[in-house]
Structure formats: C-alpha cells, structure tokens
Design a protein around this motif. Sequence first.
Motif, PDB file in Angstrom:
ATOM      1  N   UNK A   1       4.584  -6.556  -5.250  1.00 20.30           N
ATOM      2  CA  UNK A   1       3.955  -4.958  -5.086  1.00 20.30           C
ATOM      3  C   UNK A   1       4.010  -4.173  -6.360  1.00 20.30           C
ATOM      4  N   UNK A   2       3.572  -3.053  -6.109  1.00 17.83           N
ATOM      5  CA  UNK A   2       3.378  -2.375  -7.484  1.00 17.83           C
ATOM      6  C   UNK A   2       4.619  -2.166  -8.396  1.00 17.83           C
ATOM      7  N   UNK A   3       5.761  -1.933  -7.883  1.00 15.86           N
ATOM      8  CA  UNK A   3       6.892  -1.795  -8.798  1.00 15.86           C
ATOM      9  C   UNK A   3       7.042  -3.106  -9.558  1.00 15.86           C
TER      10      UNK A   3
ATOM     11  N   UNK B   1       3.708  -1.427   1.868  1.00 17.53           N
ATOM     12  CA  UNK B   1       4.003  -2.698   1.473  1.00 17.53           C
ATOM     13  C   UNK B   1       5.158  -3.149   2.528  1.00 17.53           C
ATOM     14  N   UNK B   2       5.751  -2.468   3.318  1.00 15.80           N
ATOM     15  CA  UNK B   2       6.773  -2.822   4.386  1.00 15.80           C
ATOM     16  C   UNK B   2       5.972  -3.661   5.532  1.00 15.80           C
ATOM     17  N   UNK B   3       4.847  -3.180   5.807  1.00 16.32           N
ATOM     18  CA  UNK B   3       4.101  -3.854   6.691  1.00 16.32           C
ATOM     19  C   UNK B   3       3.138  -5.142   6.290  1.00 16.32           C
ATOM     20  N   UNK B   4       3.291  -5.631   5.276  1.00 14.92           N
ATOM     21  CA  UNK B   4       2.596  -6.566   4.649  1.00 14.92           C
ATOM     22  C   UNK B   4       2.449  -7.809   5.298  1.00 14.92           C
ATOM     23  N   UNK B   5       1.160  -8.410   5.700  1.00 15.12           N
ATOM     24  CA  UNK B   5       0.981  -9.540   6.373  1.00 15.12           C
ATOM     25  C   UNK B   5       0.399 -10.486   5.425  1.00 15.12           C
TER      26      UNK B   5
END
Length: 322
Positions: A45-47, A72-76
């Motif tokens: 993810x971005x960072x 990002x926490x919900x990424x599937x």
Amino acid sequence: MNVRRLIPATAVAGAVALGITALSACSGPDTAGGSDGTLDVVASFYPMQYLAEEIGGAHVSVTTLTKPGVEPHDLELSPRQIGSLTDADYILYLKGIQPAVDDAITQSGAKNTMDAATLTTMETHGTEVDGHDHASDAGGHGDSDEETAGRDPHVWLDPVKYAEVARGVGTSLEKADPDNAADYRANTDALVKKLDALNKEYETGLKSTATSTFLTTHSAFGYLAERYGLTQEGIAGVDPETEPSPARIKNLQHIAERDGATTVFFETLASDKTAKTLAKDTGLRTDVLDPLEGITEKSKGHDYIKVMESNLAALQKALGAK
C-alpha cells in the motif's frame, strides 16, 4: 470487525493457483524484472510504495496492491494480484495491517520479501475504556499471529521510525540488486534527509501548544503523538471500522472539556459521520488528519512529505500552537 478481512488459507491457496495460471497465460517465458530491465517491485500500500519509488528510483518498476481510494484494511486481492506476488522480484509490505496481503505472501512462496515491521520497534497503542482495550480490538487488524496481535502498525506516521524503515528497505534493495547498490544507498540517504527535516518541522511546530490532546476517528497516530509529546484520543481503535461504545463517546466528551480539545479529526478514506456527530454534540470543530494510507485527489498534498506537512498545519491549528 469487517469479516471480509478474514480469508481462509485454503481460499488464498486456491486464488494463488488461479492467479499464477492467469499470469502465465499472458506472460512470456522471462518474467524476472520489468520489460525495461528494472526490478519488478510489488508494494502492499502507499507508505510502502513511496519508499520503493523514492529509494528504487529509475532502477525499479513499482506496482501497488492497494489502488488509490481503497481503504487498505479492507483490501481484497484478485487472483491476478495474488499471482503477481509469485513473479515479483521484490515485495515490500507491512505485516499486521492487511491480513489478505500477509496470507497471500505466505501462500505465494515468494522468496525476496521485506516486512517493514521488522525494520523498527513496533509498539501497542490504544485507549482503555470500561476495562476494555480498544487496541486489542484491532490488534494486527484481524491478524491472529502472536507476533503482530495488538501491535500498532502505523509506524510511517512517525518520521523518525519511517526513516529507520527506509534505511532497512535501502539495505534490502542493495542485496536484491547489488549492481545498483550505490544508487540505492544515495537515494536512501536523500530520503532520510527529507524525513529528518520533516521531524524537525514537527518538533518546532508542536513545541508549545495550548493543549496536547487531539481527538481522532482512527487511532492511527499513536507513534506520532508519542514522538511529539501529544495525547491521542481515538473514537475507535487502531482499526477505523471499530464502532465506539456509548461509554466511549461519553468519555470523549469529558476528555474534550477537561483538556481543552478543540477539534475532532477524521480521515479521507473512511466515513466522517461519527466525527461530525461527536463534534456537534460537544461544540467542537472538525478537520482532516490524514493517516496517509493512500493518496487520492482529496489528499492535501501529492506525496507523503506534503501530506505530513498538511497534517502538521492541522495539528498546530487544533492544538493552539504558539
């Protein structure tokens, strides 16, 4: 907790197989590196993307698993995304924030991976209400691994810790691509200088404030608060999806009055409903404090440094910096 995050290992394994099949159908026999000879880097993810791009420079081709605007926490992950992990030359991720990514990397068998969580000291941040620890609700964002459970993964919001991670990433890229080690080293040094300057901006800008307490929907700023002598009071826990209890809302109203808090912060990638409701009930202002989990057109800046400077300005205003 959003149950979509909990992905059985068997499902991930199946998706890996499908992803590899899909990729092999449209890839040539030589899939190592980009078509222009660059190192094929996958960032979670971005960072992590920002570190890979800044340190890798012209020698890397970076793709991210988390598209702009996606929480990002919900990424599937799609089967194709999971398959891309097998073919990547280098994978940079942060264990404990995206369970789907953690599981997929484990199942992929990819060898050249770097977990940014191993490059600095991880801590536990949370707020205990009615004997219940809000950090443990979201510890590891659903990750049951004992090593990550309960830890706050948001290390990138502390410029000093982020610099530690940057140095580790630089060293690992040197090992992954020794022919360009000198450039990776120079790029790492340049990025660390930027982060050192940002740290000094924060130290100076938050040295003297009318209050040290700030309220936020997402308890992502524990490292930042600790670094600069502030107190973060989160409406939810480390996980932005955690719903606050009525007791927590009542407690926050008391804290705001006691500590002279002026602002309830919300973020760009999650709902602002709870923040606005609390602000209305307590007569406080609302503003954005960006946890920098993704850059979108709504972000107050085009990259990490600019958004962090915007966050500083917002904190200075909220805390009554002198």
